[in-house]
Design an enzyme around this catalytic site. Sequence first.
Site, short mmCIF file in Angstrom:
data_model
loop_
_atom_site.label_atom_id
_atom_site.label_comp_id
_atom_site.label_asym_id
_atom_site.label_seq_id
_atom_site.Cartn_x
_atom_site.Cartn_y
_atom_site.Cartn_z
N HIS A 54 10.06 14.08 -31.28
CA HIS A 54 9.60 15.81 -31.10
C HIS A 54 10.41 16.13 -29.58
CE1 HIS A 54 7.31 17.11 -34.44
NE2 HIS A 54 6.27 16.38 -34.09
N HIS A 76 7.37 8.88 -32.73
CA HIS A 76 7.39 9.99 -33.44
C HIS A 76 7.17 11.30 -32.31
CE1 HIS A 76 5.71 13.27 -36.59
NE2 HIS A 76 5.13 13.47 -35.47
N GLU A 77 6.31 11.19 -31.31
CA GLU A 77 6.17 12.24 -30.49
C GLU A 77 7.41 12.16 -29.66
OE1 GLU A 77 3.82 14.31 -30.73
OE2 GLU A 77 2.77 13.05 -32.40
N GLU A 115 8.49 18.02 -38.88
CA GLU A 115 7.50 16.97 -38.83
C GLU A 115 8.39 15.84 -39.74
OE1 GLU A 115 4.46 15.95 -37.55
OE2 GLU A 115 5.02 17.51 -36.52
#
Length: 304
Positions: A148, A144-145, A223
């Site tokens: 980003h 997930h990071e 998100e």
Amino acid sequence: MFKRIALFLATNLAVLILLGVVMSVLQNVFGIRLGNNGAILVMAAVFGFGGSLISLLMSKWIAKRTTGAYVIEQPRNADERWLVETVRRQAEAAGIGMPEVAIYQAPEINAFATGANRNDALVAVSTGLLGAMTKDEAEAVLAHEVSHVANGDMVTMALIQGVLNTFVLFAARIVGGWIDAMLNGGRESRGPGVFYFVVVMVLDVVFGILASMIAMAFSRYREFRADAGGARLAGREKMIAALKRLSLTYGESTLPNQVQAFGISGAVGHGLSKLLRSHPPLEERIQALIDAPQERSSGRTVVR
């Protein structure tokens, strides 16, 4: 929760008010008249983008200092070695440079990514996450990071904030000038009066709140994108399991305000406070992954 939201807003508004005061002083020093809208717009853009870009360029340094994060340069144990290798593999799959990997002390399950350059970013996880999550769940959070970073979310957020800051500074002074002119009966004056500065300061606050709502709307959107990217890199079931695990400490965050919007776990909002929340409700994020069509992987993964 309310204190975190209030502090977040207060920080942003304080910056805008400070910039507004500096702009007003410079107006008088350099003789920029209220009628010179072009000059005011240029000055608003310089201050509006200047502040957000400086914050972006300093984001890694600020994150390390404020969280006390320990950057893993040489892994000291198997867990640190696993963290570094997992991020390296995901970064290669996402087509970005290897980020710095760090651990910071915090009781809640959380992680964040930041940095001005997608090829020189920082990915950090909390000690709470390492103690509460399985390897599969932690892998999904790291994905997930990394998503980003691959999506360029830090740069995009800084640009959006710069545009919004410019709008706030410019609009407050234009509207303030109209109100000041109406109170003077439309007569020419030597310069803005005390009432003008009071009105502008109030408008800085009001427009600043509206700007924060717009910025947080984009934050919630990104998100969902990062969750989808995490699912592509680590697997949908792992991403869903990680989000479910987050419910143990969801809404709790000891992250500093400067990087809180980039954590995987955000504040929980109710009523109008939802508009000022950086993260969507956890159940909506899980449902979005469940409803998303399956994607077949063919070779290198590209996070969009």
